[in-house]
Design a protein around this motif. Structure first.
Motif, short mmCIF file in Angstrom:
data_model
loop_
_atom_site.label_atom_id
_atom_site.label_comp_id
_atom_site.label_asym_id
_atom_site.label_seq_id
_atom_site.Cartn_x
_atom_site.Cartn_y
_atom_site.Cartn_z
N GLY A 108 0.82 -1.21 0.00
CA GLY A 108 0.00 0.00 0.00
C GLY A 108 0.84 1.26 0.00
N TYR A 109 1.77 1.35 0.95
CA TYR A 109 2.53 2.59 1.12
C TYR A 109 3.82 2.58 0.29
N ALA A 110 4.72 1.62 0.57
CA ALA A 110 6.04 1.65 -0.07
C ALA A 110 5.95 1.43 -1.58
N ARG A 111 5.09 0.49 -1.99
CA ARG A 111 4.95 0.19 -3.41
C ARG A 111 4.08 1.24 -4.12
N VAL A 156 17.87 -14.89 1.04
CA VAL A 156 17.72 -13.51 0.54
C VAL A 156 16.51 -13.53 -0.37
N ASN A 157 15.46 -12.75 -0.01
CA ASN A 157 14.25 -12.81 -0.82
C ASN A 157 14.12 -11.61 -1.76
N ARG A 158 13.08 -11.67 -2.63
CA ARG A 158 12.91 -10.65 -3.67
C ARG A 158 12.78 -9.25 -3.07
N LEU A 159 12.14 -9.17 -1.89
CA LEU A 159 11.95 -7.84 -1.31
C LEU A 159 13.22 -7.30 -0.65
N ASP A 160 14.13 -8.22 -0.26
CA ASP A 160 15.42 -7.76 0.29
C ASP A 160 16.20 -7.00 -0.79
N LEU A 161 15.91 -7.32 -2.06
CA LEU A 161 16.67 -6.72 -3.15
C LEU A 161 16.19 -5.31 -3.49
N GLU A 162 15.12 -4.86 -2.83
CA GLU A 162 14.62 -3.50 -3.05
C GLU A 162 15.63 -2.48 -2.53
N THR A 163 15.47 -1.23 -2.98
CA THR A 163 16.40 -0.16 -2.58
C THR A 163 16.19 0.23 -1.12
N ASP A 165 15.69 3.15 -0.17
CA ASP A 165 14.58 4.10 -0.22
C ASP A 165 13.23 3.36 -0.03
N PHE A 166 13.10 2.21 -0.66
CA PHE A 166 11.87 1.40 -0.51
C PHE A 166 11.69 1.03 0.96
N HIS A 167 12.77 0.56 1.60
CA HIS A 167 12.66 0.12 2.99
C HIS A 167 12.38 1.30 3.93
N GLN A 168 12.86 2.50 3.53
CA GLN A 168 12.54 3.68 4.33
C GLN A 168 11.05 4.01 4.21
N ARG A 169 10.51 3.81 3.02
CA ARG A 169 9.07 4.05 2.83
C ARG A 169 8.25 3.02 3.63
#
Ligand code: TMP
Length: 212
Positions: A108-111, A156-163, A165-169
């Motif tokens: 909802g938020y980060a994506r 290591v999963n697909r979401l770990d590979l996000e930036t 910035d994504f994890h900050q969101r």
């Protein structure tokens, strides 16, 4: 809302120590004489674990955001019906590693799909089986991701590979949820040493149980 058992969820970004602490809470509850069960999302039962494989496969970089949100909601529905609701009906305290708030914060938020939009599809999936208590483990993504890298045994999963910035969101998304659901969400400082994070979590659970 199911009134027999108690539904507790643990939430937060990667590397916050959620899984270890959720499992320790269950052990402690059992020691105190409660009937308690640990489970996790996405997964926990065969159909949902199969959906998890698709969701977290790092090859699936083409996955559309809405497909991702729908698959998480589908895995959630099946896990709820097959495992969580029967346990709650039997009077068990269910401690679930991630639930609806993960979808609201990540998809909802980060994506950027919209917290309201993602809430709608999840309402269809969960009906009224909302958590009674949610422990939110707050940690900066820098510290969380560093902890993951040190934890060599972890996939290591697909979401770990996000930036970053994504994890900050994701973290900002959780902060918004804290404001939106103050009646059930409690923020735990997960940047402390793991033992202190556990003690804070355990005290919160005990206080909740005693005040019911
Ligand atoms: P975990 O088992 O290590 O917590 O990994 C699950 C991953 O899936 C994690 O990156 C968070 C993500 N996730 C979502 O994006 N949305 C969801 O609804 C759930 C349950 C998990």
């Amino acid at each position: 809302m199911i009134n027999n058992g108690i539904f507790i969820t643990v939430e937060g970004p990667e590397g916050a120590g959620k899984t270890t602490i959720a499992q320790r809470i269950v052990e402690n509850l059992k020691r105190e004489g409660y009937q308690a069960m640990y489970t996790r999302e996405p997964g926990g039962i065969s159909i949902s674990e199969q959906i998890r494989q698709i969701l977290l496969n790092s090859q699936n970089t083409a996955m559309d955001g809405r497909t991702e949100a729908l698959l998480y909601a589908a895995a959630r529905r099946q896990h709820l019906v097959e495992k969580v609701i029967p346990a709650l009906e039997a009077g068990t305290i269910v401690v679930c590693d991630r639930f609806i708030d993960s979808s609201l914060a990540y998809q909802g938020y980060a994506r950027g799909l919209g917290v309201e939009e993602v809430y709608k599809i999840n309402e269809f999936a969960v009906d009224d089986a909302m958590p009674h208590l949610t422990l939110y483990f707050d940690i900066s993504p820098e510290i969380g991701l560093r902890r993951i890298q040190q934890n060599k045994g972890r996939e290591v999963n697909r979401l770990d590979l996000e930036t970053l910035d994504f994890h900050q969101r994701v973290r900002k998304g959780y902060w918004q949820l804290l404001d939106q659901f103050p009646e059930r969400m409690v923020k735990i400082n997960a940047e402390q040493p793991i033992e202190s994070v556990f003690q804070d979590s355990w005290k919160t659970v005990l206080k909740f149980l005693l005040n019911r």
